[in-house]
Motif scaffolding. Structure first.
Motif, PDB file in Angstrom:
ATOM      1  N   UNK A  13       0.821  -1.203   0.000  1.00 28.70           N
ATOM      2  CA  UNK A  13       0.000   0.000   0.000  1.00 28.70           C
ATOM      3  C   UNK A  13       0.854   1.251   0.000  1.00 28.70           C
ATOM      4  N   UNK A  14       0.251   2.355   0.352  1.00 30.29           N
ATOM      5  CA  UNK A  14       0.967   3.615   0.483  1.00 30.29           C
ATOM      6  C   UNK A  14       1.216   3.827   1.973  1.00 30.29           C
ATOM      7  N   UNK A  15       2.441   3.529   2.397  1.00 30.10           N
ATOM      8  CA  UNK A  15       2.761   3.522   3.827  1.00 30.10           C
ATOM      9  C   UNK A  15       3.277   4.874   4.291  1.00 30.10           C
ATOM     10  N   UNK A  16       2.823   5.284   5.468  1.00 33.56           N
ATOM     11  CA  UNK A  16       3.257   6.535   6.085  1.00 33.56           C
ATOM     12  C   UNK A  16       3.879   6.196   7.446  1.00 33.56           C
ATOM     13  N   UNK A  17       5.162   6.442   7.588  1.00 38.55           N
ATOM     14  CA  UNK A  17       5.864   6.105   8.819  1.00 38.55           C
ATOM     15  C   UNK A  17       5.642   7.174   9.892  1.00 38.55           C
ATOM     16  N   UNK A  18       5.222   6.734  11.068  1.00 33.81           N
ATOM     17  CA  UNK A  18       5.135   7.611  12.235  1.00 33.81           C
ATOM     18  C   UNK A  18       6.263   7.161  13.158  1.00 33.81           C
ATOM     19  N   UNK A  19       7.388   7.834  13.048  1.00 31.04           N
ATOM     20  CA  UNK A  19       8.622   7.339  13.644  1.00 31.04           C
ATOM     21  C   UNK A  19       8.968   8.022  14.959  1.00 31.04           C
ATOM     22  N   UNK A  20       9.391   7.205  15.907  1.00 35.05           N
ATOM     23  CA  UNK A  20       9.979   7.684  17.165  1.00 35.05           C
ATOM     24  C   UNK A  20      11.301   6.956  17.331  1.00 35.05           C
ATOM     25  N   UNK A  21      12.163   7.497  18.159  1.00 33.50           N
ATOM     26  CA  UNK A  21      13.386   6.762  18.473  1.00 33.50           C
ATOM     27  C   UNK A  21      13.014   5.424  19.108  1.00 33.50           C
ATOM     28  N   UNK A  22      13.816   4.409  18.850  1.00 37.18           N
ATOM     29  CA  UNK A  22      13.541   3.100  19.424  1.00 37.18           C
ATOM     30  C   UNK A  22      13.453   3.202  20.953  1.00 37.18           C
ATOM     31  N   UNK A  23      12.387   2.632  21.487  1.00 40.15           N
ATOM     32  CA  UNK A  23      12.225   2.624  22.930  1.00 40.15           C
ATOM     33  C   UNK A  23      11.629   3.887  23.502  1.00 40.15           C
ATOM     34  N   UNK A  24      11.120   4.776  22.644  1.00 40.99           N
ATOM     35  CA  UNK A  24      10.473   5.999  23.119  1.00 40.99           C
ATOM     36  C   UNK A  24       8.993   5.972  22.716  1.00 40.99           C
ATOM     37  N   UNK A  25       8.145   6.778  23.348  1.00 53.29           N
ATOM     38  CA  UNK A  25       6.710   6.722  23.085  1.00 53.29           C
ATOM     39  C   UNK A  25       6.332   7.002  21.637  1.00 53.29           C
ATOM     40  N   UNK A  26       5.275   6.339  21.193  1.00 54.90           N
ATOM     41  CA  UNK A  26       4.712   6.613  19.878  1.00 54.90           C
ATOM     42  C   UNK A  26       3.974   7.946  19.921  1.00 54.90           C
ATOM     43  N   UNK A  27       3.795   8.539  18.756  1.00 57.45           N
ATOM     44  CA  UNK A  27       3.192   9.868  18.639  1.00 57.45           C
ATOM     45  C   UNK A  27       1.723   9.732  18.226  1.00 57.45           C
ATOM     46  N   UNK A  28       0.817   9.735  19.190  1.00 57.15           N
ATOM     47  CA  UNK A  28      -0.601   9.580  18.899  1.00 57.15           C
ATOM     48  C   UNK A  28      -1.171  10.773  18.141  1.00 57.15           C
ATOM     49  N   UNK A  29      -0.638  11.957  18.399  1.00 55.48           N
ATOM     50  CA  UNK A  29      -1.112  13.151  17.678  1.00 55.48           C
ATOM     51  C   UNK A  29      -0.788  13.036  16.199  1.00 55.48           C
ATOM     52  N   UNK A  30       0.374  12.486  15.883  1.00 58.85           N
ATOM     53  CA  UNK A  30       0.751  12.304  14.476  1.00 58.85           C
ATOM     54  C   UNK A  30      -0.162  11.296  13.793  1.00 58.85           C
ATOM     55  N   UNK A  31      -0.629  10.288  14.553  1.00 55.74           N
ATOM     56  CA  UNK A  31      -1.588   9.343  13.977  1.00 55.74           C
ATOM     57  C   UNK A  31      -2.888  10.050  13.638  1.00 55.74           C
TER      58      UNK A  31
END
Length: 376
Positions: free
Chosen positions: A100-118
């Protein structure tokens, strides 16, 4: 006694004797009622472990096959928002790029995911969200329930990798709004590597791609599983199914709540040991994230070499994990999943304490005793 290395990895894990013995019997017909009963036993217990009433299928392939089945069957040609805060989130992203058309929502490994970016991606039209619930590469547990709420709010499908949490930690796929969930056999289930189970919601079936893969065609799995006897569409790895059935029966006998409590206690003991040694846990948490229950990632102090620590541990017959990719040499990881309990945890921590000393680190306190207090 036969000398066996103790694997204290985030998978594969030590297998109970009866699971190993289940693979040693003569072959059976995979189109028989006997095999159908084996498959049905696996599905019954796996549904409980997933926390789902949805369809569950077992694929002869690793957890990555389950990942690809999820994306290939439901994400083809769709906009896919992919959380990446570790190696396995990155893998789901790479698979999503293929279909598909993938959009990466990236954080440093071991740090919180960005829910606002989602939220931004969903408002822009993302039709699917991928998340690794338990990111073993960094020892962090991501907030699946929060992601599920956002996905449902925007009518997007939610794919959750539960490969290292299902069967060892609390997973409530239906309650969290997960549409496609995945587990691997060699992790918390304590079965041999080579099988993946995929749970699929009715919402997902409504959005099945018109051009599915052949071997990983989940509609074919659904059709075969609906028959009597229950079957797989293609020849399954029968010995692995026999072993998985035995592992699932062990889960049922222990009781899922008891099993989860045991995993949580083991992880707490490892964390207590690391902190008593004066070491820092690797993940950086916020109010929505937790330390992983099935693996603990610990940062090395300055000047301590991974080869020295894990090499000394391995000489004692115990294997723990190092860091992956850019984290090689920076962290070590101790798995707390499957059929292990206090004896294996204490042996591993004693060996780790020895390894740290051999590598020149001056421990602050007795981590083994701290762990024993938790486990006792």
């Amino acid at each position: 006694m036969e000398k066996e290395s103790l694997l204290m990895l985030p998978g594969p894990v030590p297998m109970p004797e009866r699971v190993r013995f289940a693979m040693s019997r003569q072959a059976i017909n995979h189109r028989s009622a006997e095999f159908g009963a084996v498959y049905a036993d696996c599905v019954r217990v796996l549904k409980s472990a997933f926390g789902t009433a949805n369809d569950v299928f077992v694929i002869s392939g690793s957890g990555t096959a389950g990942m690809e089945a999820a994306i290939a069957n439901f994400g083809r040609d769709k906009d896919i928002a992919c959380f990446v805060n570790g190696k396995f989130g990155e893998r789901l992203y790479k698979i999503s790029q293929r279909y598909g058309k993938a959009h990466e929502i990236k954080s440093e490994w071991g740090t919180p995911i960005d829910l606002a970016a989602l939220e931004v991606q969903l408002e822009a039209g993302a039709q699917m969200v991928t998340l690794v619930h338990n990111e073993t590469s960094a020892g962090i547990k991501n907030p699946a329930a929060e992601v599920g709420k956002l996905a449902r709010k925007h009518d997007a499908l939610f794919v959750m990798d539960g490969i290292t949490s299902v069967g060892g930690d609390l997973v409530e796929a239906d309650k969290w709004g997960v549409d496609i969930a995945i587990v691997g056999s060699q992790k918390c289930l304590a079965a041999p590597a080579g099988l993946a189970a995929v749970a699929v919601s009715s919402r997902a079936w409504e959005r099945l791609t018109k051009n599915p893969p052949y071997y990983l065609d989940l509609a074919a799995y659904k059709k075969s599983a609906a028959g009597k006897p229950m079957e797989t569409p293609y020849t399954p790895a029968v010995p692995l199914f026999l072993a998985l059935r035995e592992a699932c029966l062990i889960i049922e006998e222990e009781g899922l709540d008891n099993r989860i409590a045991r995993h949580q206690k083991m992880a707490k003991a490892v964390r207590a040991a690391a902190q008593t040694w004066g070491l820092s846990l690797f993940p950086k948490l916020d109010a929505k994230h937790e330390y992983a229950t099935t693996v603990t990632a610990v940062a090395y102090p300055e000047g301590v070499k991974d080869d020295d620590v894990r090499g000394a541990i391995k000489k004692l017959g115990i294997t723990i994990a190092g860091g992956q990719d850019h984290l090689k040499g920076k962290i070590f990881r101790i798995g707390t999943m499957g059929a292990v309990s206090a004896p294996e945890i204490l042996a591993t921590l004693a060996a780790t304490q020895h390894g740290l000393k051999k590598a020149g680190y001056r421990i602050k306190g007795d981590g083994v005793e701290a762990a024993a207090e938790v486990l006792g």
